[in-house]
Write an enzyme that holds these catalytic residues in place. Sequence first.
Site, PDB file in Angstrom:
ATOM      1  N   ASP A 189      23.686  -5.731  16.368  1.00 21.77           N
ATOM      2  CA  ASP A 189      23.015  -7.012  16.135  1.00 21.77           C
ATOM      3  C   ASP A 189      22.868  -7.854  17.395  1.00 21.77           C
ATOM      4  O   ASP A 189      22.896  -9.092  17.347  1.00 21.77           O
ATOM      5  CB  ASP A 189      23.761  -7.834  15.052  1.00 21.77           C
ATOM      6  CG  ASP A 189      23.850  -7.074  13.748  1.00 21.77           C
ATOM      7  OD1 ASP A 189      22.895  -6.341  13.424  1.00 21.77           O
ATOM      8  OD2 ASP A 189      24.887  -7.203  13.062  1.00 21.77           O
TER       9      ASP A 189
ATOM     10  N   LYS B  16      18.351  -6.159  19.554  1.00 26.35           N
ATOM     11  CA  LYS B  16      17.612  -5.000  20.065  1.00 26.35           C
ATOM     12  C   LYS B  16      16.159  -5.010  19.589  1.00 26.35           C
ATOM     13  O   LYS B  16      15.241  -4.748  20.353  1.00 26.35           O
ATOM     14  CB  LYS B  16      18.287  -3.692  19.581  1.00 26.35           C
ATOM     15  CG  LYS B  16      19.711  -3.534  20.075  1.00 26.35           C
ATOM     16  CD  LYS B  16      20.390  -2.305  19.490  1.00 26.35           C
ATOM     17  CE  LYS B  16      20.688  -2.409  18.021  1.00 26.35           C
ATOM     18  NZ  LYS B  16      21.708  -3.394  17.630  1.00 26.35           N
TER      19      LYS B  16
ATOM     20  N   LYS C 198      14.139  -7.428  18.663  1.00 24.65           N
ATOM     21  CA  LYS C 198      13.288  -8.413  19.343  1.00 24.65           C
ATOM     22  C   LYS C 198      12.846  -7.887  20.705  1.00 24.65           C
ATOM     23  O   LYS C 198      11.670  -7.998  21.077  1.00 24.65           O
ATOM     24  CB  LYS C 198      14.039  -9.742  19.531  1.00 24.65           C
ATOM     25  CG  LYS C 198      13.219 -10.660  20.410  1.00 24.65           C
ATOM     26  CD  LYS C 198      13.868 -11.842  21.027  1.00 24.65           C
ATOM     27  CE  LYS C 198      13.037 -12.231  22.248  1.00 24.65           C
ATOM     28  NZ  LYS C 198      13.190 -13.603  22.687  1.00 24.65           N
TER      29      LYS C 198
ATOM     30  N   GLY D 105      19.551  -3.105  10.976  1.00 34.99           N
ATOM     31  CA  GLY D 105      18.656  -4.177  10.560  1.00 34.99           C
ATOM     32  C   GLY D 105      18.142  -4.860  11.809  1.00 34.99           C
ATOM     33  O   GLY D 105      18.906  -5.546  12.492  1.00 34.99           O
ATOM     34  N   HIS D 106      16.909  -4.622  12.159  1.00 33.69           N
ATOM     35  CA  HIS D 106      16.342  -5.144  13.404  1.00 33.69           C
ATOM     36  C   HIS D 106      15.289  -6.201  13.071  1.00 33.69           C
ATOM     37  O   HIS D 106      14.352  -5.933  12.319  1.00 33.69           O
ATOM     38  CB  HIS D 106      15.734  -4.001  14.229  1.00 33.69           C
ATOM     39  CG  HIS D 106      16.759  -2.994  14.667  1.00 33.69           C
ATOM     40  ND1 HIS D 106      16.450  -1.869  15.360  1.00 33.69           N
ATOM     41  CD2 HIS D 106      18.110  -2.974  14.512  1.00 33.69           C
ATOM     42  CE1 HIS D 106      17.556  -1.178  15.621  1.00 33.69           C
ATOM     43  NE2 HIS D 106      18.576  -1.835  15.096  1.00 33.69           N
TER      44      HIS D 106
ATOM     45  N   GLN E 265      22.758   0.078  15.980  1.00 36.95           N
ATOM     46  CA  GLN E 265      24.184  -0.239  16.132  1.00 36.95           C
ATOM     47  C   GLN E 265      24.489  -0.598  17.602  1.00 36.95           C
ATOM     48  O   GLN E 265      23.624  -1.161  18.255  1.00 36.95           O
ATOM     49  CB  GLN E 265      25.076   0.918  15.628  1.00 36.95           C
ATOM     50  CG  GLN E 265      25.026   1.113  14.111  1.00 36.95           C
ATOM     51  CD  GLN E 265      23.834   1.894  13.614  1.00 36.95           C
ATOM     52  OE1 GLN E 265      23.535   2.956  14.098  1.00 36.95           O
ATOM     53  NE2 GLN E 265      23.129   1.374  12.632  1.00 36.95           N
TER      54      GLN E 265
HETATM   55  P1  GDP Z   1      19.470  -6.060  16.204  1.00 36.24           P
HETATM   56  O1  GDP Z   1      20.130  -5.350  15.072  1.00 36.24           O
HETATM   57  O2  GDP Z   1      20.158  -5.787  17.511  1.00 36.24           O
HETATM   58  O3  GDP Z   1      17.999  -5.823  16.288  1.00 36.24           O
HETATM   59  O4  GDP Z   1      19.693  -7.615  15.923  1.00 36.24           O
HETATM   60  P2  GDP Z   1      19.490  -8.372  14.509  1.00 36.24           P
HETATM   61  O5  GDP Z   1      18.043  -8.520  14.273  1.00 36.24           O
HETATM   62  O6  GDP Z   1      20.330  -7.762  13.455  1.00 36.24           O
HETATM   63  O7  GDP Z   1      20.186  -9.758  14.842  1.00 36.24           O
HETATM   64  C1  GDP Z   1      19.737 -10.586  15.872  1.00 36.24           C
HETATM   65  C2  GDP Z   1      19.357 -11.940  15.255  1.00 36.24           C
HETATM   66  O8  GDP Z   1      19.215 -12.894  16.286  1.00 36.24           O
HETATM   67  C3  GDP Z   1      18.027 -11.916  14.548  1.00 36.24           C
HETATM   68  O9  GDP Z   1      18.035 -12.851  13.502  1.00 36.24           O
HETATM   69  C4  GDP Z   1      17.040 -12.349  15.633  1.00 36.24           C
HETATM   70  O10 GDP Z   1      15.863 -12.962  15.105  1.00 36.24           O
HETATM   71  C5  GDP Z   1      17.864 -13.359  16.355  1.00 36.24           C
HETATM   72  N1  GDP Z   1      17.615 -13.447  17.807  1.00 36.24           N
HETATM   73  C6  GDP Z   1      17.293 -12.482  18.702  1.00 36.24           C
HETATM   74  N2  GDP Z   1      17.257 -12.977  19.951  1.00 36.24           N
HETATM   75  C7  GDP Z   1      17.572 -14.292  19.841  1.00 36.24           C
HETATM   76  C8  GDP Z   1      17.728 -15.350  20.795  1.00 36.24           C
HETATM   77  O11 GDP Z   1      17.600 -15.171  21.999  1.00 36.24           O
HETATM   78  N3  GDP Z   1      18.078 -16.583  20.290  1.00 36.24           N
HETATM   79  C9  GDP Z   1      18.257 -16.811  18.975  1.00 36.24           C
HETATM   80  N4  GDP Z   1      18.596 -18.037  18.587  1.00 36.24           N
HETATM   81  N5  GDP Z   1      18.115 -15.841  18.053  1.00 36.24           N
HETATM   82  C10 GDP Z   1      17.781 -14.603  18.492  1.00 36.24           C
HETATM   83  P1  IMO Z   2      22.080  -2.797  14.003  1.00 34.30           P
HETATM   84  O1  IMO Z   2      21.211  -1.629  14.421  1.00 34.30           O
HETATM   85  C1  IMO Z   2      26.075  -4.230  13.085  1.00 34.30           C
HETATM   86  C2  IMO Z   2      28.774  -1.454  11.050  1.00 34.30           C
HETATM   87  C3  IMO Z   2      29.164  -1.779   9.620  1.00 34.30           C
HETATM   88  C4  IMO Z   2      30.576  -1.185   9.606  1.00 34.30           C
HETATM   89  C5  IMO Z   2      30.413   0.076  10.465  1.00 34.30           C
HETATM   90  C6  IMO Z   2      30.209   1.353   9.669  1.00 34.30           C
HETATM   91  O2  IMO Z   2      21.400  -3.772  13.151  1.00 34.30           O
HETATM   92  O3  IMO Z   2      22.748  -3.385  15.209  1.00 34.30           O
HETATM   93  P2  IMO Z   2      28.112   2.344   8.364  1.00 34.30           P
HETATM   94  O4  IMO Z   2      27.366   1.829   7.176  1.00 34.30           O
HETATM   95  O5  IMO Z   2      27.263   2.564   9.565  1.00 34.30           O
HETATM   96  O6  IMO Z   2      28.964   3.535   8.043  1.00 34.30           O
HETATM   97  O7  IMO Z   2      29.157   1.158   8.718  1.00 34.30           O
HETATM   98  O8  IMO Z   2      29.306  -0.165  11.296  1.00 34.30           O
HETATM   99  N1  IMO Z   2      27.305  -1.395  11.299  1.00 34.30           N
HETATM  100  C7  IMO Z   2      26.627  -2.330  11.955  1.00 34.30           C
HETATM  101  N2  IMO Z   2      27.022  -3.518  12.460  1.00 34.30           N
HETATM  102  N3  IMO Z   2      24.817  -3.819  13.253  1.00 34.30           N
HETATM  103  C8  IMO Z   2      24.397  -2.626  12.791  1.00 34.30           C
HETATM  104  O9  IMO Z   2      23.181  -2.111  13.051  1.00 34.30           O
HETATM  105  C9  IMO Z   2      25.309  -1.835  12.061  1.00 34.30           C
HETATM  106  N4  IMO Z   2      25.247  -0.636  11.441  1.00 34.30           N
HETATM  107  C10 IMO Z   2      26.470  -0.377  10.984  1.00 34.30           C
HETATM  108  O10 IMO Z   2      29.179  -3.154   9.389  1.00 34.30           O
HETATM  109  O11 IMO Z   2      31.468  -2.039  10.271  1.00 34.30           O
HETATM  110 MG    MG Z   3      20.978  -5.787  13.212  1.00 28.01          MG
END
Ligand code: GDP
Ligand code: IMO
Ligand code: MG
Length: 441
Positions: free
Chosen positions: A14, A17, A19, A41-42, A230
């Site tokens: 999270d 990535k 974005k 979840g991206h 991840q």
């Molecule tokens: P990913 O799994 O690495 O793609 O990240 P996620 O989408 O799960 O979580 C990142 C969250 O931060 C999302 O809600 C994005 O919209 C938000 N986000 C990404 N870059 C920024 C930033 O620079 N500032 C803020 N405030 N939010 C951001």
């Molecule tokens: P993105 O790509 C954050 C975490 C789960 C748990 C562990 C194992 O959005 O960054 P799993 O279901 O993969 O067997 O769970 O890994 N986890 C993540 N945490 N971002 C993710 O993906 C994750 N995918 C799995 O919360 O701790």
């Molecule tokens: Mg994510």
Amino acid sequence: MNKNIVVIGTQWGDEGKGKIVDWLTDHASAVVRFQGGHNAGHTLVIETNGKQKEYKLNLIPSGIVRSGVACLIGNGVVLDVSHLLKEIDILEADGLNVRDRLFVSPGCPLIIKSHVMIDQAREAARSATKKIGTTGKGIGPAYEDKVARRSIRVYDLFNLETLKAKLTDLLDHHNFILKHQLRAPEVSFDEVFNELSSVADSIRPMVVDISKKIHDLNQQNKNILFEGAQGALLDIDHGTYPFVTSSNCVAGQASAGSGIGPNKLDYILGITKAYTTRVGGGPFPSELDIEEAGSPGFQMSEVGREYGTVTKRKRRCGWFDAVALKRSAMVNGLSGLCITKLDVLDGLDQIQICTHYEFNGTLIDTPPLSADEVAQCKPQFISMPGWRDSTFGVKQWQDLPANAQDYLKKIEAITGIPIHIVSTGPERDETILIKHPFELS
Ligand code: GDP
Ligand code: IMO
Ligand code: MG
């Protein structure tokens, strides 16, 4: 010369990535997922004509919002076909054309209903301190079957006799575990067989040899992005085992999980939050209290909207952990960092960076591999003055407050990795470019 760039998370996922992959995709012809599944979840936020639209992607690569970009799902991904079809339908209902430019490897192992049941029943059976906090999507059991050589793979969907035989064996195995070990309901052959045979025709036109497709694109001198899911600290080998996911999330997996030779990967971008978050169980040395109103942890949680994209759980939050990042830099071979969510720290009086752990009475700057040992580490911090001005949406380095610049320079100095991009907001263009990965010679 074309470039192949790998984008990976350097922390516990999270990091933002999605974005950044979307942002970089204006320089690429294709984006490839190479591991994980719909546990990812991206989030992409795109503004057009003053209106913001948010996309949440689980399996479909984050290049999908740029028209004409091919999106490839490599053999390293475990695939829930029904979920993929739902994701396609949602995006197509939003007006995107997906089916013409989404390609899936015939080698992806399938996730079926019994994987999900086993994942959830196992997690429920674990005691509180042993809970991994999986996403409950069947990821772990699906990778177990891959390594045990009993997976059903995408190509098996197109031969109903083979599918029947493989599914019979696989469900015998799963139902034995569900019934005798987990005391959970069994899964019916007919239900899974009917589901798989009903989705086969929908996915068939998208199934191509991904390795060959990547090779052909490179022959045509096209740039390609490899999108990690991840993060390195959740990697099955290099993360805080067993509190990890079940795939390799490090940059090297871009090669094995898509079928491109490692010598073809030109640059590795490590996406890194300006602080640290983790969702699920496991050690987290720089963790803060996120419940106390007005505290730094509370600010990270609330301003950063740190809620899981997939499971909606509150993410744990803490200071930037340079020790953990050093392992990540080492195992990924990072070429550059992209620091995200800098804006979330706006207004804090003091900002801390964890520079060392104290472990068994000595200071260390690389984390132990054992999660039990990481749990015993005491974080050692340096403190830096924060900044009052907003960095939200800032697009130029020189427009950042001096203390924010100093904070970023400190991260560079401690980790030894240059910062090439800074993200200051969720929207695609809320981004500061320092050096463009596709334009570096
Ligand atoms: P990913 O799994 O690495 O793609 O990240 P996620 O989408 O799960 O979580 C990142 C969250 O931060 C999302 O809600 C994005 O919209 C938000 N986000 C990404 N870059 C920024 C930033 O620079 N500032 C803020 N405030 N939010 C951001
Ligand atoms: P993105 O790509 C954050 C975490 C789960 C748990 C562990 C194992 O959005 O960054 P799993 O279901 O993969 O067997 O769970 O890994 N986890 C993540 N945490 N971002 C993710 O993906 C994750 N995918 C799995 O919360 O701790
Ligand atoms: Mg994510």
